[in-house]
Design an enzyme around this catalytic site. Structure first.
Site, mmCIF file in Angstrom:
data_model
loop_
_atom_site.group_PDB
_atom_site.id
_atom_site.type_symbol
_atom_site.label_atom_id
_atom_site.label_comp_id
_atom_site.label_asym_id
_atom_site.label_seq_id
_atom_site.Cartn_x
_atom_site.Cartn_y
_atom_site.Cartn_z
ATOM 1 N N ASP A 180 1.369 29.915 -11.486
ATOM 2 C CA ASP A 180 2.827 30.067 -11.435
ATOM 3 C C ASP A 180 3.257 31.510 -11.650
ATOM 4 O O ASP A 180 4.363 31.881 -11.293
ATOM 5 C CB ASP A 180 3.486 29.176 -12.497
ATOM 6 N N ASN B 62 10.954 42.407 -24.687
ATOM 7 C CA ASN B 62 10.073 41.231 -24.745
ATOM 8 C C ASN B 62 8.967 41.307 -23.696
ATOM 9 O O ASN B 62 7.815 41.452 -24.017
ATOM 10 C CB ASN B 62 10.869 39.951 -24.486
ATOM 11 N N ASP C 17 18.518 36.265 -30.563
ATOM 12 C CA ASP C 17 17.557 37.241 -30.043
ATOM 13 C C ASP C 17 18.043 37.855 -28.725
ATOM 14 O O ASP C 17 17.789 39.019 -28.442
ATOM 15 C CB ASP C 17 16.197 36.564 -29.816
ATOM 16 N N GLY C 18 18.749 37.045 -27.936
ATOM 17 C CA GLY C 18 19.252 37.527 -26.648
ATOM 18 C C GLY C 18 20.201 38.703 -26.829
ATOM 19 O O GLY C 18 20.264 39.602 -25.988
HETATM 20 N N1 LIG Z 1 9.449 28.874 -21.575
HETATM 21 C C1 LIG Z 1 9.972 29.744 -22.397
HETATM 22 O O1 LIG Z 1 9.736 29.772 -23.592
HETATM 23 C C2 LIG Z 1 10.879 30.795 -21.842
HETATM 24 C C3 LIG Z 1 11.323 30.730 -20.524
HETATM 25 C C4 LIG Z 1 12.157 31.734 -20.073
HETATM 26 C C5 LIG Z 1 12.529 32.787 -20.914
HETATM 27 N N2 LIG Z 1 12.088 32.795 -22.185
HETATM 28 C C6 LIG Z 1 12.400 33.898 -23.088
HETATM 29 O O2 LIG Z 1 13.763 34.124 -23.212
HETATM 30 C C7 LIG Z 1 13.944 35.498 -23.356
HETATM 31 C C8 LIG Z 1 15.363 35.857 -23.071
HETATM 32 O O3 LIG Z 1 16.081 35.424 -24.183
HETATM 33 P P1 LIG Z 1 17.619 35.029 -24.062
HETATM 34 O O4 LIG Z 1 18.117 34.738 -25.438
HETATM 35 O O5 LIG Z 1 18.316 36.032 -23.221
HETATM 36 O O6 LIG Z 1 17.527 33.717 -23.233
HETATM 37 P P2 LIG Z 1 17.802 32.230 -23.707
HETATM 38 O O7 LIG Z 1 19.199 32.110 -24.181
HETATM 39 O O8 LIG Z 1 17.328 31.356 -22.629
HETATM 40 O O9 LIG Z 1 16.898 32.063 -25.007
HETATM 41 C C9 LIG Z 1 15.493 31.976 -24.988
HETATM 42 C C10 LIG Z 1 14.951 31.634 -26.364
HETATM 43 O O10 LIG Z 1 13.909 32.539 -26.636
HETATM 44 C C11 LIG Z 1 14.066 33.052 -27.946
HETATM 45 N N3 LIG Z 1 13.523 34.392 -28.010
HETATM 46 C C12 LIG Z 1 13.911 35.486 -27.317
HETATM 47 N N4 LIG Z 1 13.171 36.543 -27.672
HETATM 48 C C13 LIG Z 1 12.298 36.100 -28.614
HETATM 49 C C14 LIG Z 1 11.267 36.712 -29.356
HETATM 50 N N5 LIG Z 1 10.968 37.982 -29.196
HETATM 51 N N6 LIG Z 1 10.577 35.965 -30.227
HETATM 52 C C15 LIG Z 1 10.845 34.665 -30.400
HETATM 53 N N7 LIG Z 1 11.801 34.025 -29.718
HETATM 54 C C16 LIG Z 1 12.524 34.733 -28.834
HETATM 55 C C17 LIG Z 1 15.549 33.050 -28.186
HETATM 56 O O11 LIG Z 1 15.834 33.015 -29.569
HETATM 57 C C18 LIG Z 1 15.964 31.786 -27.498
HETATM 58 O O12 LIG Z 1 15.876 30.694 -28.355
HETATM 59 C C19 LIG Z 1 12.967 36.099 -22.391
HETATM 60 O O13 LIG Z 1 12.661 37.421 -22.697
HETATM 61 C C20 LIG Z 1 11.813 35.167 -22.535
HETATM 62 O O14 LIG Z 1 10.880 35.634 -23.474
HETATM 63 C C21 LIG Z 1 11.278 31.821 -22.656
HETATM 64 N N1 LIG Z 2 26.837 41.710 -25.616
HETATM 65 C C1 LIG Z 2 26.420 40.923 -24.640
HETATM 66 N N2 LIG Z 2 26.878 41.034 -23.392
HETATM 67 C C2 LIG Z 2 26.477 40.214 -22.411
HETATM 68 N N3 LIG Z 2 25.602 39.220 -22.588
HETATM 69 C C3 LIG Z 2 25.096 39.064 -23.814
HETATM 70 C C4 LIG Z 2 25.478 39.892 -24.901
HETATM 71 N N4 LIG Z 2 24.824 39.480 -26.008
HETATM 72 C C5 LIG Z 2 24.055 38.451 -25.629
HETATM 73 N N5 LIG Z 2 24.213 38.192 -24.323
HETATM 74 C C6 LIG Z 2 23.547 37.144 -23.562
HETATM 75 O O1 LIG Z 2 23.991 35.908 -24.074
HETATM 76 C C7 LIG Z 2 22.911 34.990 -24.073
HETATM 77 C C8 LIG Z 2 22.832 34.261 -25.404
HETATM 78 O O2 LIG Z 2 22.678 35.200 -26.423
HETATM 79 P P1 LIG Z 2 21.829 34.890 -27.711
HETATM 80 O O3 LIG Z 2 20.432 34.563 -27.357
HETATM 81 O O4 LIG Z 2 22.012 36.044 -28.617
HETATM 82 O O5 LIG Z 2 22.556 33.647 -28.322
HETATM 83 P P2 LIG Z 2 22.038 32.178 -28.469
HETATM 84 O O6 LIG Z 2 21.540 31.697 -27.160
HETATM 85 O O7 LIG Z 2 23.143 31.401 -29.111
HETATM 86 O O8 LIG Z 2 20.890 32.385 -29.511
HETATM 87 P P3 LIG Z 2 19.553 31.567 -29.551
HETATM 88 O O9 LIG Z 2 18.884 31.938 -28.276
HETATM 89 O O10 LIG Z 2 18.865 32.062 -30.774
HETATM 90 O O11 LIG Z 2 19.962 30.147 -29.621
HETATM 91 C C9 LIG Z 2 21.658 35.786 -23.776
HETATM 92 O O12 LIG Z 2 21.224 35.460 -22.476
HETATM 93 C C10 LIG Z 2 22.069 37.208 -23.823
HETATM 94 O O13 LIG Z 2 21.457 38.006 -22.826
#
Ligand SMILES: NC(=O)c1ccc[n+]([C@@H]2O[C@H](COP(=O)([O-])OP(=O)(O)OC[C@H]3O[C@@H](n4cnc5c(N)ncnc54)[C@H](O)[C@@H]3O)[C@@H](O)[C@H]2O)c1
Ligand SMILES: Nc1ncnc2c1ncn2[C@@H]1O[C@H](COP(=O)(O)OP(=O)(O)OP(=O)(O)O)[C@@H](O)[C@H]1O
Length: 569
Positions: free
Chosen positions: A443, A413, A334-335
């Site tokens: 918080d 998001n 999703d990131g």
């Molecule tokens: N306590 C928490 O649950 C918490 C805390 C901080 C950030 N986040 C979320 O992480 C997002 C950033 O994601 P990232 O991947 O860059 O960070 P990350 O790598 O820390 O991943 C956060 C998790 O949130 C999930 N996620 C992200 N968007 C989602 C969505 N729309 N629906 C369901 N799950 C989703 C991702 O799959 C991942 O497992 C933020 O926008 C925020 O929503 C969640």
């Molecule tokens: N093209 C990109 N350039 C820089 N950063 C990126 C890019 N794609 C993803 N990222 C960053 O890398 C991090 C991990 O990406 P992503 O959530 O897609 O993978 P993941 O953590 O393995 O997946 P999941 O969260 O489902 O376990 C995220 O914080 C996202 O913002």
């Protein structure tokens, strides 16, 4: 009256004892100026006098060995003590003190009301300024598009008309007779037929951007008749007509030719798959491919035969990407989808998200079947989910005269305002349009899109909302209050979160979990729905994909079924 005198009187008459006790009780209740919250009502004073009288009577009579207290005597005494209490109150300064307190509290209430009205006025002005800025940006974007198309003459100064043109616009034929000759209602959103050659980085050839139409299907039937869902008003009756299921279908009018890859960094799996997909698209589909500068470097270092790939050098070129790219393919979790969306500050081409992460809520396409999936999408039609984004403006108190001072940040998001490393409660004043909503003490606060409802907002106790429900989620993070439930507000509102001057510390805003910015006392954040949604391709359709995600990704309501044997009705 001294206590000794009271003791003397106590011997002579029980009635006098009651009054004397009442008197001493009043003094002990009101030794001086009355503390504000403790000012007793006349009724409660009278009640306590009566209670005391019964206690004193009981002790007095038992001392005299006379036995029980008679009901008749207690009623009479009660009436007398009530009378005495009123007499007493008439003589004492309590009334005047009360009057002053009432006057003072009313004055305070008036001041608070005036302050709130000022803050609401300021919120309204800033919301209006943000709206004007948005319209201005729309106009600039439109001008830029017109320039690219070599069609400077079609620039209109009418901002309202422009805004409606740049959001989903019903084509002229739809307006005439909604469903056209064949009963299918097509809503044209993009006619990116570029008449001349486009200036490109690296002087590589990119075909004209593909045009497409969107249509609203009905109950899963991809060619279903579109039904109006307007509110109608006929002969004084308001009714909403039968509505379509709002599933949106994207149908190419000319074949897509350019695909942009956005990939999760530092993942070998992703890198290998990206290289394979890029080559397959070029060799089997003759598709132009854009990749990020990092990926371009990696691929070219490994194999110079990737010299057909294109990339960009600077932010200005990123701003033009949407005019060249027909589709975005993301490889990651999703990131990566969030990252891809963040590159586009205006219109976003449709996103095909392949799952290479752990959760994959917004990444429904299985990477193992990429050929079949890409074939389906490139041929179309396919269902899309139009995911709203929030546009956020940080307004610095230091620059309050300029109202909106920084570029908007778009989030798919949520925007989170939290206490960061501070150990104090965040204290945030929240306004919706120009109405005061509440003060958040806890918080922090999450302002989320419906797509973000399954991310941080969910973890903070917010509801899961289908991504196409038009709303904005208002979810507190660990509020220090028992009654602060999350809200879902309509999509058309503008929210304003202000760090008040009397806040003990700073707050921090983060956008889709990134780009943290400090908010000092006096700073504010303004959010509203952006006119630039993110269209994500569906494997099935928006609802089926959403339900599959919450079931398979979040294990929503997973429970072993009860066995058949056991007690029955
Ligand atoms: N306590 C928490 O649950 C918490 C805390 C901080 C950030 N986040 C979320 O992480 C997002 C950033 O994601 P990232 O991947 O860059 O960070 P990350 O790598 O820390 O991943 C956060 C998790 O949130 C999930 N996620 C992200 N968007 C989602 C969505 N729309 N629906 C369901 N799950 C989703 C991702 O799959 C991942 O497992 C933020 O926008 C925020 O929503 C969640
Ligand atoms: N093209 C990109 N350039 C820089 N950063 C990126 C890019 N794609 C993803 N990222 C960053 O890398 C991090 C991990 O990406 P992503 O959530 O897609 O993978 P993941 O953590 O393995 O997946 P999941 O969260 O489902 O376990 C995220 O914080 C996202 O913002």
């Amino acid at each position: 009256m001294s206590l000794d005198e009271l003791a003397d009187k106590e011997q002579s008459s029980s009635e006098e004892i009651q009054v004397a006790q009442s008197d001493s009780k009043f003094r002990s209740l009101n030794p001086g100026p009355i503390p504000i919250p403790a000012a007793p009502s006349i009724r409660s004073l009278v009640d306590s006098v009566s209670d005391e009288r019964v206690d004193v009577m009981a002790s007095h009579q038992s001392e005299n060995g006379s036995g029980s207290i008679s009901t008749a005597s207690s009623t009479v005494s009660s009436l007398e003590s009530e009378k005495a209490a009123y007499e007493y109150l008439a003589q004492t300064p309590i009334k005047s003190t009360d009057a002053h307190l009432v006057e003072f509290s009313e004055a305070m209430r008036t001041v608070a009301k005036a302050l709130r009205r000022v803050a609401e006025g300021k919120a309204a002005a800033q919301a209006e300024a943000a709206e004007w800025k948005r319209k201005y940006e729309l106009e600039m974007a439109h001008k830029q598009q017109s320039k690219i198309k070599g069609c400077g003459s079609c620039v209109s100064n009418d901002l309202d008309k422009l805004a409606s043109q740049l959001t989903l616009e019903t084509s002229a034929s739809d307006q005439l007779g909604c469903c056209g000759k064949h009963g299918i209602c097509s809503h044209e959103v993009l006619q990116d037929v570029v008449p001349g050659p486009i200036p490109r980085p690296n002087h590589k050839m990119v075909g004209r951007k593909a045009s497409f139409k969107l249509s609203w299907g009905c109950n899963g039937d991809k060619n279903g008749q579109h039904k109006h869902d307007f509110v109608s008003f006929e002969k004084g009756d308001i009714t909403t007509a039968e509505r379509s299921n709002k599933q949106i279908l994207l149908k190419w009018e000319s074949p897509p030719q350019t695909v942009l890859f956005i990939t999760k960094p530092n993942s070998n799996n992703v890198h290998v798959l990206c290289a394979e997909m890029v080559r397959w698209l070029k060799e089997h589909k003759n598709i132009n491919v854009f990749v990020e500068p990092r990926v371009s470097k990696e691929l070219l270092t490994e194999d110079s035969s990737y010299n057909f790939i294109q990339t960009w050098d600077n932010d200005e070129e990123i701003k033009l990407l949407h005019t060249k790219v027909d589709l975005i393919v993301t490889l990651g979790g999703d990131g990566t989808v969030l990252w891809a969306a963040s590159l586009f500050k205006g219109p976003v081409p449709p996103v095909v998200a392949f799952s290479l992460g752990s959760l994959g809520f917004m990444t429904p396409f299985p990477s193992e079947q990429y050929r079949e999936c890409l074939d389906n999408v490139l041929n179309g039609p396919f269902s899309i989910t139009l995911r709203n984004r929030l546009q956020c403006h940080v307004i610095r108190d230091a620059a309050k005269d300029e109202l909106v001072t920084e570029d908007p940040i778009l989030v798919l998001n949520e925007v989170t305002i939290d206490r960061g490393i501070s150990s104090y409660l965040t204290y945030l004043e929240c306004y919706c349009d120009s109405s005061f909503v509440t003060c958040v003490q806890g918080d922090g606060l999450i302002i989320s899109t419906t797509s973000g409802s399954t991310a941080y907002s969910l973890a903070a106790g917010g509801s899961m909302v289908h991504p196409q429900v038009p709303g904005i989620l208002f979810t507190p993070i660990c509020p220090h209050s028992l009654s602060f439930r999350p809200l879902i507000l309509p999509e058309y509102v503008t929210l304003r979160v202000q760090v008040p001057y009397n806040s003990r510390g700073h707050a921090w805003a983060s956008f889709d979990g990134k780009d943290r910015r400090q908010l000092s006392p006096g700073d504010a954040l303004i959010c509203s729905i952006s006119p630039w949604p993110v269209p994500t391709a569906c494997v099935m359709d928006s609802t089926t994909d959403f339900l599959r995600s919450i079931q398979e990704g979040l294990h929503w309501n997973l429970r072993k079924s009860q066995s058949f044997d056991g007690p029955r009705d």
